[in-house]
Scaffold this motif. Structure first.
Motif, PDB file in Angstrom:
ATOM      1  N   MET A 249       0.816  -1.197   0.000  1.00  0.00           N
ATOM      2  CA  MET A 249       0.000   0.000   0.000  1.00  0.00           C
ATOM      3  C   MET A 249       0.860   1.261   0.000  1.00  0.00           C
ATOM      4  O   MET A 249       0.502   2.236  -0.632  1.00  0.00           O
ATOM      5  N   ASP A 250       2.005   1.210   0.719  1.00  0.00           N
ATOM      6  CA  ASP A 250       2.862   2.386   0.786  1.00  0.00           C
ATOM      7  C   ASP A 250       3.455   2.753  -0.564  1.00  0.00           C
ATOM      8  O   ASP A 250       3.690   3.925  -0.837  1.00  0.00           O
ATOM      9  N   GLU A 251       3.701   1.749  -1.414  1.00  0.00           N
ATOM     10  CA  GLU A 251       4.275   2.061  -2.726  1.00  0.00           C
ATOM     11  C   GLU A 251       3.221   2.574  -3.711  1.00  0.00           C
ATOM     12  O   GLU A 251       3.554   3.094  -4.775  1.00  0.00           O
ATOM     13  N   LEU A 252       1.947   2.482  -3.359  1.00  0.00           N
ATOM     14  CA  LEU A 252       0.878   2.964  -4.223  1.00  0.00           C
ATOM     15  C   LEU A 252       0.834   4.500  -4.277  1.00  0.00           C
ATOM     16  O   LEU A 252       0.570   5.084  -5.331  1.00  0.00           O
ATOM     17  N   ILE A 253       1.137   5.149  -3.178  1.00  0.00           N
ATOM     18  CA  ILE A 253       1.037   6.611  -3.095  1.00  0.00           C
ATOM     19  C   ILE A 253       1.973   7.303  -4.088  1.00  0.00           C
ATOM     20  O   ILE A 253       1.526   8.170  -4.852  1.00  0.00           O
TER      21      ILE A 253
ATOM     22  N   ALA B 195       0.710   9.481  -7.304  1.00  0.00           N
ATOM     23  CA  ALA B 195       1.138  10.882  -7.387  1.00  0.00           C
ATOM     24  C   ALA B 195       1.862  11.144  -8.710  1.00  0.00           C
ATOM     25  O   ALA B 195       1.610  12.165  -9.376  1.00  0.00           O
ATOM     26  N   ALA B 196       2.750  10.240  -9.107  1.00  0.00           N
ATOM     27  CA  ALA B 196       3.466  10.409 -10.374  1.00  0.00           C
ATOM     28  C   ALA B 196       2.491  10.379 -11.545  1.00  0.00           C
ATOM     29  O   ALA B 196       2.601  11.182 -12.478  1.00  0.00           O
ATOM     30  N   GLY B 197       1.534   9.490 -11.494  1.00  0.00           N
ATOM     31  CA  GLY B 197       0.524   9.424 -12.552  1.00  0.00           C
ATOM     32  C   GLY B 197      -0.314  10.687 -12.618  1.00  0.00           C
ATOM     33  O   GLY B 197      -0.609  11.200 -13.706  1.00  0.00           O
TER      34      GLY B 197
ATOM     35  N   ALA C 233       4.729   2.074 -15.997  1.00  0.00           N
ATOM     36  CA  ALA C 233       5.764   1.038 -15.899  1.00  0.00           C
ATOM     37  C   ALA C 233       5.733   0.370 -14.527  1.00  0.00           C
ATOM     38  O   ALA C 233       5.916  -0.852 -14.420  1.00  0.00           O
ATOM     39  N   ALA C 234       5.484   1.156 -13.484  1.00  0.00           N
ATOM     40  CA  ALA C 234       5.425   0.582 -12.135  1.00  0.00           C
ATOM     41  C   ALA C 234       4.254  -0.382 -12.003  1.00  0.00           C
ATOM     42  O   ALA C 234       4.387  -1.459 -11.421  1.00  0.00           O
ATOM     43  N   VAL C 235       3.133  -0.016 -12.555  1.00  0.00           N
ATOM     44  CA  VAL C 235       1.953  -0.905 -12.511  1.00  0.00           C
ATOM     45  C   VAL C 235       2.214  -2.144 -13.367  1.00  0.00           C
ATOM     46  O   VAL C 235       1.934  -3.271 -12.953  1.00  0.00           O
ATOM     47  N   ALA C 236       2.755  -1.964 -14.558  1.00  0.00           N
ATOM     48  CA  ALA C 236       3.018  -3.071 -15.458  1.00  0.00           C
ATOM     49  C   ALA C 236       4.049  -4.040 -14.901  1.00  0.00           C
ATOM     50  O   ALA C 236       3.960  -5.250 -15.109  1.00  0.00           O
ATOM     51  N   ALA C 237       5.022  -3.506 -14.174  1.00  0.00           N
ATOM     52  CA  ALA C 237       6.066  -4.364 -13.603  1.00  0.00           C
ATOM     53  C   ALA C 237       5.591  -5.072 -12.336  1.00  0.00           C
ATOM     54  O   ALA C 237       6.323  -5.882 -11.772  1.00  0.00           O
ATOM     55  N   GLY C 238       4.422  -4.742 -11.868  1.00  0.00           N
ATOM     56  CA  GLY C 238       3.878  -5.397 -10.692  1.00  0.00           C
ATOM     57  C   GLY C 238       4.399  -4.831  -9.383  1.00  0.00           C
ATOM     58  O   GLY C 238       4.294  -5.485  -8.347  1.00  0.00           O
ATOM     59  N   MET C 239       4.980  -3.625  -9.426  1.00  0.00           N
ATOM     60  CA  MET C 239       5.487  -2.997  -8.187  1.00  0.00           C
ATOM     61  C   MET C 239       4.343  -2.637  -7.259  1.00  0.00           C
ATOM     62  O   MET C 239       4.501  -2.604  -6.053  1.00  0.00           O
ATOM     63  N   VAL C 240       3.182  -2.362  -7.808  1.00  0.00           N
ATOM     64  CA  VAL C 240       2.047  -1.925  -7.008  1.00  0.00           C
ATOM     65  C   VAL C 240       1.065  -3.090  -6.871  1.00  0.00           C
ATOM     66  O   VAL C 240       0.727  -3.747  -7.841  1.00  0.00           O
TER      67      VAL C 240
END
Length: 141
Positions: free
Chosen positions: A1-5, A9-11, A131-138
């Protein structure tokens, strides 16, 4: 959840930059296709001081289609002062004369390039978020 913020924000920053750039593109295209063309007269040169030097914005006076005298700065700044009393072609929106440009090809193209940093930053921030969503970071547990 912390990496979602930071990703959200970047998006949001990226989308905001792209929307601002697209607004400028729409203004220029609408001016080019549907703007009212007339002759304006330079009545003043407004200076803005910056670290890189002084930027100039001529104040142009013209009569709108209703016969009202309007004196405003173009939506794009200039690099040099213009001679007082100089007549220049201008194009403005009929319902909103404050959306005005000097009507030369260079000024029309320059108005698109002036805020191209918004396009670059918007693409970078939005690209990072995608890219973060696609890479599965979130959302990966």
């Amino acid at each position: 959840m912390d990496e979602l913020i930071p990703v959200v924000a970047a998006g949001a920053v990226g989308a905001g930059c792209l929307v601002a750039y697209l607004r400028d593109v729409v203004h220029v295209l609408r001016l080019w296709w549907r703007g009212i063309r007339t002759i304006g007269v330079v009545v003043d040169n407004a200076a803005t001081r910056a670290e890189s030097g002084t930027r100039w914005a001529p104040v142009l006076a013209f009569e709108d289609r209703h016969g009202n005298r309007v004196a405003i700065k173009p939506i794009v700044r200039m690099d040099a002062q213009m001679q007082l009393g100089q007549e220049v072609p201008v194009v403005y929106m009929a319902h909103k004369p404050e959306v005005m440009l000097i009507f030369t090809r260079w000024n029309m193209v320059r108005s698109l390039l002036e805020n191209s940093i918004l396009l670059v930053l918007g693409t970078m921030f939005l690209g990072f978020a995608v890219a973060a969503v696609a890479a599965g970071m979130v959302g990966a547990n």
